[in-house]
Design a protein around this motif. Sequence first.
Motif, short mmCIF file in Angstrom:
data_model
loop_
_atom_site.label_atom_id
_atom_site.label_comp_id
_atom_site.label_asym_id
_atom_site.label_seq_id
_atom_site.Cartn_x
_atom_site.Cartn_y
_atom_site.Cartn_z
N ASP A 51 40.16 11.77 -10.82
CA ASP A 51 41.15 12.59 -10.49
C ASP A 51 42.26 12.72 -11.82
OD1 ASP A 51 42.43 10.07 -8.19
OD2 ASP A 51 42.38 9.94 -10.37
N SER B 138 34.37 15.74 -11.68
CA SER B 138 34.89 16.11 -10.45
C SER B 138 35.12 14.42 -9.71
CB SER B 138 33.95 16.63 -9.33
OG SER B 138 32.66 16.33 -9.32
N ASN C 273 42.74 17.77 -8.13
CA ASN C 273 43.09 17.63 -6.88
C ASN C 273 41.95 18.35 -6.36
OD1 ASN C 273 43.70 17.68 -4.19
ND2 ASN C 273 45.94 17.25 -4.70
N LYS C 274 40.82 17.55 -5.67
CA LYS C 274 39.84 18.50 -5.31
C LYS C 274 40.03 19.03 -3.96
CE LYS C 274 37.08 15.11 -5.99
NZ LYS C 274 37.97 14.14 -7.22
N THR C 275 41.00 18.28 -3.23
CA THR C 275 41.28 18.56 -1.96
C THR C 275 41.81 20.17 -1.88
OG1 THR C 275 41.82 16.59 -1.33
CG2 THR C 275 42.59 18.14 0.00
N VAL C 276 42.70 20.55 -2.76
CA VAL C 276 43.35 21.85 -2.79
C VAL C 276 42.78 22.59 -4.06
CG1 VAL C 276 45.29 21.27 -1.59
CG2 VAL C 276 45.37 20.94 -4.08
N LYS C 277 41.74 22.37 -4.59
CA LYS C 277 41.13 22.89 -5.59
C LYS C 277 42.28 23.36 -6.70
CE LYS C 277 38.91 25.91 -3.20
NZ LYS C 277 38.02 26.94 -2.88
N HIS C 278 42.95 22.08 -7.29
CA HIS C 278 44.00 22.22 -8.17
C HIS C 278 43.68 21.62 -9.41
CE1 HIS C 278 48.15 21.72 -9.78
NE2 HIS C 278 48.15 23.11 -9.45
N SER D 168 34.59 25.00 -4.96
CA SER D 168 34.61 23.48 -4.45
C SER D 168 33.35 22.89 -5.07
CB SER D 168 34.60 23.30 -3.04
OG SER D 168 33.69 24.25 -2.16
#
Lengths: 114, 114
Positions: free
Chosen positions: A55, A52, A67-72, A28
């Motif tokens: 998006d 980062s 998508n940093k929330t789900v590391k995708h 992350s």
Amino acid sequence: GESVGLHLPTLSVQEGDNSIINCAYSNSASDYFIWYKQESGKGPQFIIDIRSNMDKRQGQRVTVLLNKTVKHLSLQIAATQPGDSAVYFCAENFPYSSASKIIFGSGTRLSIRP
Amino acid sequence: DAGVTQSPTHLIKTRGQHVTLRCSPISGHKSVSWYQQVLGQGPQFIFQYYEKEERGRGNFPDRFSARQFPNYSSELNVNALLLGDSALYLCASSRDGRNTGELFFGEGSRLTVL
């Protein structure tokens, strides 16, 4: 290890269709992500990168979504052509060092159906 | 303009031997990194050199060593070769060695250890 996976996932698409290649990254704290294309017998070739604080980023026929929330991370290739056949690697920088250390994923093999 | 050049392109060694791989970066690039790519996996970081100094080292044994010369070319040395050292060894150069910059890869040196 940092590069995992002995079996390359594969994606087969019809020529002319759009391709979407997905990747889950590990850290992350990583702040820079890259997609590389590797053709048989060649070294990896830079396709597109994204930092980062973004998006989405678009290039010629390619789009990267982060998508940093789900590391995708995903790579979209528009109007896939036979020359797009290759192994695609997502990669992230190693955030705990000043070294230019890039951590590669295990890759996805993209094949094109005529 | 010449890209990153590596030599030799292919070589075969036996267990216990020593190997030296060579890399010339793109003109104007001061950073060279070495990666090992085992068949079916993504490249793994071995070393980075910038301005002739080691900037980073990956999780590889001391049998692996490298150096960078005043003209920014580089050598990777591997001693006491093991069967597991069989891989494609990739050299990458970048202009300033930051971990958020584009890497340019060579075609690699394919090492087979018998």
